[in-house]
Design an enzyme around this catalytic site. Sequence first.
Site, PDB file in Angstrom:
ATOM      1  N   VAL A  63       0.814  -1.221   0.000  1.00  0.00           N
ATOM      2  CA  VAL A  63       0.000   0.000   0.000  1.00  0.00           C
ATOM      3  C   VAL A  63       0.845   1.268   0.000  1.00  0.00           C
ATOM      4  CG1 VAL A  63      -2.025  -1.075   1.044  1.00  0.00           C
ATOM      5  CG2 VAL A  63      -0.261  -0.037   2.521  1.00  0.00           C
ATOM      6  N   SER A 140      -5.362   3.420  16.476  1.00  0.00           N
ATOM      7  CA  SER A 140      -4.946   2.624  17.625  1.00  0.00           C
ATOM      8  C   SER A 140      -5.184   3.449  18.872  1.00  0.00           C
ATOM      9  CB  SER A 140      -3.454   2.278  17.503  1.00  0.00           C
ATOM     10  OG  SER A 140      -2.930   1.746  18.710  1.00  0.00           O
ATOM     11  N   TYR A 153       5.484   5.137  15.741  1.00  0.00           N
ATOM     12  CA  TYR A 153       4.196   4.457  15.588  1.00  0.00           C
ATOM     13  C   TYR A 153       3.053   5.369  16.018  1.00  0.00           C
ATOM     14  CZ  TYR A 153       0.513   0.949  16.201  1.00  0.00           C
ATOM     15  OH  TYR A 153      -0.664   0.237  16.134  1.00  0.00           O
ATOM     16  N   ALA A 155       3.036   8.570  16.127  1.00  0.00           N
ATOM     17  CA  ALA A 155       2.903   9.664  15.159  1.00  0.00           C
ATOM     18  C   ALA A 155       2.036   9.243  13.981  1.00  0.00           C
ATOM     19  CB  ALA A 155       4.283  10.105  14.677  1.00  0.00           C
ATOM     20  N   LYS A 157      -0.275   6.888  13.922  1.00  0.00           N
ATOM     21  CA  LYS A 157      -1.652   6.600  14.314  1.00  0.00           C
ATOM     22  C   LYS A 157      -2.409   7.857  14.732  1.00  0.00           C
ATOM     23  CE  LYS A 157      -1.655   2.261  13.331  1.00  0.00           C
ATOM     24  NZ  LYS A 157      -2.513   1.759  12.236  1.00  0.00           N
ATOM     25  N   ILE A 186      -5.201  -6.220  21.271  1.00  0.00           N
ATOM     26  CA  ILE A 186      -5.902  -7.218  20.459  1.00  0.00           C
ATOM     27  C   ILE A 186      -4.975  -8.399  20.198  1.00  0.00           C
ATOM     28  CG2 ILE A 186      -7.163  -7.630  18.319  1.00  0.00           C
ATOM     29  CD1 ILE A 186      -8.452  -5.527  20.163  1.00  0.00           C
TER      30      ILE A 186
END
Length: 253
Positions: A63, A140, A153, A155, A157, A186
């Site tokens: 992606v 998240s 990470y 930043a 999200k 999760i």
Amino acid sequence: MALEFQDKVVLITGAGSGIGRATTIKMASLGASLALCDINYDSLSNVSKSCPSVPKHLDDVDVSSSQEVSKFVSSTIDKFGKIDHVFNCAGVNPTSYPLEDTTEEYWDKLVNTNLKGVYNVTKACIPYLKDGASFVNVSSISGIRGSAQQAIYCATKFAVIGFSKCMALELGPKGIRTNIVAPGYIDTPTNAGIVKGGEAVERMKNGNALGRLGTPEEVADVVAFLFGEASRYMNGAVVEIDGGIKMSSTTSK
């Protein structure tokens, strides 16, 4: 149960595992036709076998590549003639590093997948969406509150939420909704705490009021709701799926 999505086409990125896989199976159970991509085609193929009775289009897609995304979206239109709902689920989970120990390569990997990937897919799909269509994007709990040693990470999200809220404003007048899910702890194969096991898993279980990990299926249920008619007045919403999270620096999702 009525097949609410019998005549709908749902595009799902990161469909090969975890939340993407669970959402694929959920949407298939509701009658949707599926356009599925993942960077790992073998995983994608295995998921496809779990829902053999619905029309599907599969492709291995990175992606972070606008060219690969555009090709996938175009081939989806060639097959189905439309796209009704988009689940931007592809992402890279964090590895905990002090910021000074991170690298440009690590920055590029997380930003290009978690953020640029959402941008690429959203931009490519917009021209084909009509009134009643919707996006659901994965952020998240780390997109709502900071986590030590996960600055990059977090930043990405946080940025997914800001990007999504802007899309809600831009696309809402066209009848196209954009909402966000923010999963907590999760039980997915790429969850850093699950990989560590032992005490890390126990810390995650004790990190929310329900005292357990969530399941990908529990997130998929919320995604299906956000795509459906029952959420028709929800636009720009962030839905936390975390069991009642406590303040913690433990890794999420």
